[in-house]
Design an enzyme around this catalytic site. Structure first.
Site, short mmCIF file in Angstrom:
data_model
loop_
_atom_site.label_atom_id
_atom_site.label_comp_id
_atom_site.label_asym_id
_atom_site.label_seq_id
_atom_site.Cartn_x
_atom_site.Cartn_y
_atom_site.Cartn_z
CB SER A 59 -20.54 -41.63 21.93
OG SER A 59 -20.75 -40.85 23.10
CG ASP A 205 -22.22 -38.43 20.99
OD1 ASP A 205 -22.69 -39.33 20.38
OD2 ASP A 205 -21.60 -38.56 22.40
#
Length: 738
Positions: A59, A205
Site C-alpha cells: 500500500s 490493497d
C-alpha cells in the site's frame, strides 16, 4: 597431507564469511497518509550508511518504497510532498457526477450528489474516491522507466503486495508496470477502486493479505530486515470514531494488523511510529507524520547501532549525502514518438477516444510542463467520454500508452444539484441587488418492461420556479449511428413564471403563478455530439398578477430543437457548438420563436484560448411569460446587464480571450476577458404592458460591453466571479455557482 589439511581448514573458516553476505531488506507497511513516516526511516538508514538490497512494501509502503527503489532520494520524496497537492489527489469522485441532459441555449448542470443503483447493488462505482489524479501522478513519476520492466533491474530491487479481489490470494509484483503494481497495492477497499491486471483480474490493497511482508522479504533472501509498521500504534481514541469514514478506516486497520503484528519478531529493527489521531487520508499533515517517524527511529537507536556493528563486519557501509541528486533524476525524460489508446475496462462497450486527440503531444519530451498539459487534456476528454479514468504510461520506443477505463452507468439513479448567484447590476428592472438559487433532484429507473428498455423519471425543482415532471421514455431505434427515443411527460410548476414575479424584480408580485404542461416527443441522438427533439405540448398557465389583462392561458405548441458540438463547459479551451430552436403555437393567433446560436473555441497554447459566439433570437409568444423572451444578460452574454435582461429580438456577437491561471485543490482556474456587442428591441417585459408593435426590431438599441471573469471548474459546478461594464453605462458584478 599437511597441505591438504591446511587447505581444508581455510575453506571451513571461510564458509561463514561467504555465507554471510549481509543482505538487507527494508519492509514498509501500508497505512495511508501514515505511511509518510517511512520517509524518516529512509533518511535514518542513509544517515547510518546501511546498504539496502531490496525494498518490500504494501500500500503506502509500496508507493514510498517504489519511489526509493526507482532512484528518488528521501529528500526528493519529501520535495514531492511540497510540489504536489497531496490532499487534492484524494478530492475527486470515482465518476464525475451525472449531468442533466443538456438543453439548447443552456449549459449542463453538474450534480452535487449522485447515487446509482441496480441489480449489482448501490453506487455508481465500487469506491468513494477517484484515482484519476493519482494515476496521472504515478504515470509521470515513473515515466523514465518503460511499462514492462524487471523490478530487480531498478537501482534497488523492489517488490510490492496486492490481493486478488475475487480469491483473496496474495499477489507479489516483481515485474511489469511500476504504475500498475503500486496502484494495485494502494487499492484500499471501499476507498479506491480495485485495479485491473493484465490477466483480466482485479487487485485490491495488499494490506488485506499482508500489510507488513517481513516473511516475504526473508523468503526472497533477506538476512536482515528493517521494518516500519505505521499502523501498530495508530489505533484511534474512542472519541475519534464517531464518523463513518473514521470507523471504516479503523475497521480496515484492525482486520489487517493481526498478520502484521505476528511478523514483528522476525524484524531485526522494528520502527513503530506513534500516529494515534492521524487519519488515513490526512496527507496535509505530512510534516507532523514524518516527525513522528523520526521520533520512532530515535526509540530504536540501539537496534540500529547493533545492525550497523554487525553489517560492518561483512560489508562496507557508506553514509549517503542527503542533498545528492538521485539516480532517477539523472535519467533523461522520454520523448513521445507514438501514441496508443487501450481500453482496460472489464466490460468494454464505452466509446474510447481516438489517439489523434492527443496528437499535439507527438514529438514532445515528457517533462513536468508536458505532463501538466497532458493531465488537463486527459481530464477534459475523460469527462467528455464519460470514462472513469484516462491515464498513461510510457512504453519502449517512445510509445505513450493511454489507458481508458469505464464502469458504465447504472440504469437507475438519484441525483441532486443546485445553481445560485448573487450580485448587483444597474440594468435590473428595479433595485440594484439580486440573489437567486435553485435546487433540483432527478431520479430515473431504467430497465422496465419485458424488454427492460423503458425508463421512468422524476425531476423536481425548488427555487424561483418549483415543480415536478414525470416522464416515461422508450427507445424506438438504437444502432451504431444513433438512437431514437419516444418520451411522454407531464409537468406541474408554480412560482415565478412572469417577469413581474421574477426574483430579480425588487417590486415583484407574489410568485404564485401555476403551469401544467403535457407533452410527447421524439428525441434523436446521432454521432458523438448530435441531439435533436421534435415535441408537441399543451400548456395551461395561470398568472397571479392582475396587472396582466388575462390571467389564464391554454394553448398548444410544437417545438423542434437541434444541437451539435462538444462545448459543454463555459471554460472549454477548444470545441464548437451549434444550436437551433423553432417553436410554433396558437394562442389567439399564431405564436412563434426562432433562435440560432454558434460558438467556437480555439486553443492557442497550453494556457491561452480564444472563442467567438453569435446569437439570433426572434420571439413572438404570449408576453406575460418569462419563457417568451431570450436572456441577453448574465455570464453567458452581456455580463454588464446582469441576469434576466429579457428581450424578444436580439442579435449578439461576442469574442473571448481565456487564460488558464493555476489549480486550486487540483481543479483548474481561468481568467476570461470578453468583448460583447448586441442589438436588441426596446420593449420592456417588466412593464407588464403588451407590446405595441410585433415587427422585428421595430425599435432597437445597441450596446457594447467589456467583462472580466474568473472561474473555477469543480465537480459541483463552475464557480464564477464576473465584472462587466457597457458603453450605455450599465455595470454588473456577480458571484455564482452554475
Amino acid at each position: 597431507m599437511k597441505r591438504f589439511v591446511v587447505l581444508s581448514l581455510l575453506v571451513l573458516l571461510a564458509l561463514p564469511l561467504s555465507a554471510t553476505t549481509g543482505k538487507v531488506a527494508l519492509v514498509l507497511s501500508g497505512g495511508g497518509a501514515r505511511g509518510l513516516a517511512h520517509i524518516a526511516v529512509l533518511e535514518a538508514v542513509e544517515a547510518q550508511g546501511i546498504p539496502i538490497d531490496m525494498v518490500v512494501g504494501t500500500s503506502m509502503g509500496a508507493l514510498v518504497g517504489g519511489l526509493y527503489s526507482a532512484g528518488y532520494t528521501p529528500m526528493e520524496i519529501r520535495n514531492l510532498l511540497e510540489t504536489y497537492d497531496m490532499a487534492g489527489l484524494f478530492s475527486s469522485p470515482p465518476l464525475e457526477e451525472i449531468e442533466r441532459e443538456s438543453e439548447v441555449f443552456s449549459y449542463q448542470n453538474n450534480q452535487v450528489f449522485s447515487l446509482g443503483f441496480g441489480e449489482q447493488g448501490l453506487g455508481n462505482a465500487p469506491a468513494l474516491i477517484g484515482d484519476q489524479r493519482i494515476l496521472e501522478l504515478l504515470g509521470f513519476l515513473f515515466a523514465k522507466y518503460p511499462n514492462s520492466i524487471d523490478f530487480s533491474e531498478l537501482p534497488i530491487p523492489f517488490y510490492c503486495v496486492s490481493a486478488n479481489a475475487v480469491t483473496g490470494e496474495r499477489i507479489v509484483h516483481s515485474q511489469g508496470s511500476l504504475v500498475t503494481a503500486i496502484r494495485s497495492s494502494i487499492s484500499i477497499p471501499i476507498v479506491f477502486t480495485p485495479y485491473p491486471q493484465g490477466d483480466g483480474t482485479l487487485a485490491v490493497d495488499g494490506g488485506v493479505v499482508d500489510n507488513l511482508p517481513i516473511n516475504l522479504a526473508r523468503s526472497l533472501g533477506a538476512e536482515y530486515v528493517i521494518a516500519s509498521d505505521v499502523n501498530a500504534k495508530g489505533v484511534q481514541d474512542v472519541g475519534d470514531l464517531e464518523s463513518l469514514s473514521a470507523m471504516a478506516m479503523q475497521t480496515i486497520v484492525l482486520l489487517t494488523q493481526e498478520k502484521a503484528t505476528a511478523q514483528h519478531p522476525s524484524a531485526d529493527v522494528l520502527v513503530l511510529p506513534e500516529l494515534k489521531g492521524t487519519f488515513t487520508l490526512d496527507f496535509s499533515a505530512h510534516q507532523e507524520i514524518i516527525e513522528a517517524g523520526w521520533d520512532a527511529v530515535h526509540e530504536q537507536e540501539e537496534s540500529f547501532n547493533e545492525l550497523v556493528d554487525t553489517l560492518s563486519l561483512v560489508r562496507p557501509l557508506t553514509v549517503m549525502d542527503e542533498k545528492r541528486v538521485g539516480p532517477y533524476s539523472l535519467l533523461s525524460s522520454p520523448k513521445i514518438l507514438q501514441i496508443e489508446v487501450r481500453d482496460i475496462s472489464l466490460k468494454p462497450g464505452s466509446i474510447i477516444p481516438e489517439s489523434s486527440l492527443f496528437s499535439d503531444f507527438l514529438g514532445r519530451v515528457l517533462d513536468a510542463q508536458t505532463a501538466r498539459e497532458l493531465n488537463l487534456k486527459l481530464r477534459e476528454i475523460k469527462n467528455a467520454y464519460d470514462l472513469t479514468t484516462l491515464s498513461y504510461e510510457m512504453a519502449n520506443e517512445g510509445k505513450l500508452i493511454i489507458y481508458a477505463r469505464s464502469f458504465g452507468r447504472r440504469d437507475r439513479s438519484i441525483n441532486m444539484g443546485f445553481t445560485a448567484d448573487t450580485g448587483f447590476s444597474t440594468a435590473l428592472p428595479s433595485g440594484f441587488v439580486w440573489y437567486r438559487a435553485d435546487a433540483y433532484l432527478d431520479a430515473s429507473i431504467g430497465g422496465l418492461g419485458k424488454k427492460q428498455a423503458s425508463t421512468f423519471s422524476v425531476n423536481a425543482t425548488l427555487g424561483q420556479r418549483s415543480g415536478m415532471t414525470l416522464g416515461f421514455s422508450y427507445p424506438l431505434l438504437s444502432g451504431g449511428k444513433g438512437t431514437i427515443e419516444a418520451v411522454v411527460q407531464a409537468s406541474y410548476a408554480t412560482g415565478a413564471l412572469t417577469p413581474l414575479s421574477a426574483i430579480i424584480n425588487v417590486g415583484r408580485s407574489a410568485p404564485l403563478d401555476h403551469m401544467f404542461d403535457g407533452d410527447a416527443s421524439l428525441r434523436f441522438k446521432f454521432g458523438k455530439y448530435g441531439r435533436a427533439t421534435l415535441q408537441g405540448s399543451y400548456l395551461l398557465v395561470s398568472v397571479n398578477d392582475t396587472t396582466y389583462s388575462k390571467q389564464f392561458y391554454a394553448y398548444p405548441v410544437g417545438e423542434g430543437t437541434f444541437s451539435y458540438g462538444n462545448l459543454e463547459s463555459r471554460f472549454a479551451t477548444s470545441g464548437f457548438r451549434l444550436e437551433a430552436l423553432g417553436r410554433l403555437g396558437y394562442q389567439q393567433g399564431l405564436v412563434h420563436t426562432l433562435r440560432l446560436g454558434w460558438k467556437q473555441s480555439f486553443e492557442l497554447s497550453y494556457r491561452d484560448s480564444i472563442s467567438y459566439a453569435a446569437h439570433l433570437s426572434l420571439m413572438r409568444e404570449p408576453f406575460p411569460f418569462i419563457n417568451s423572451y431570450a436572456n441577453l444578460g448574465g455570464i453567458d452574454h452581456m455580463v454588464s446587464y446582469g441576469p434576466l435582461f429579457l428581450r424578444r429580438d436580439i442579435t449578439y456577437l461576442g469574442v473571448d480571450w481565456q487564460h488558464r491561471l493555476a489549480e486550486l485543490l487540483g481543479y483548474p482556474t481561468f481568467g476570461k476577458l470578453s468583448l460583447h456587442g448586441a442589438v436588441y428591441d426596446t420593449y420592456d417585459p417588466y412593464s407588464g404592458l403588451p407590446p405595441v408593435d410585433d415587427a422585428y426590431f421595430s425599435s432597437s438599441l445597441w450596446d457594447m460591453g467589456l467583462a472580466l471573469m474568473v472561474g473555477l471548474d469543480t465537480p459541483i459546478g463552475e464557480v464564477v466571479v464576473s465584472l462587466g461594464a457597457s458603453l450605455q453605462g450599465e455595470v454588473s458584478f456577480s458571484l455564482g455557482v452554475y
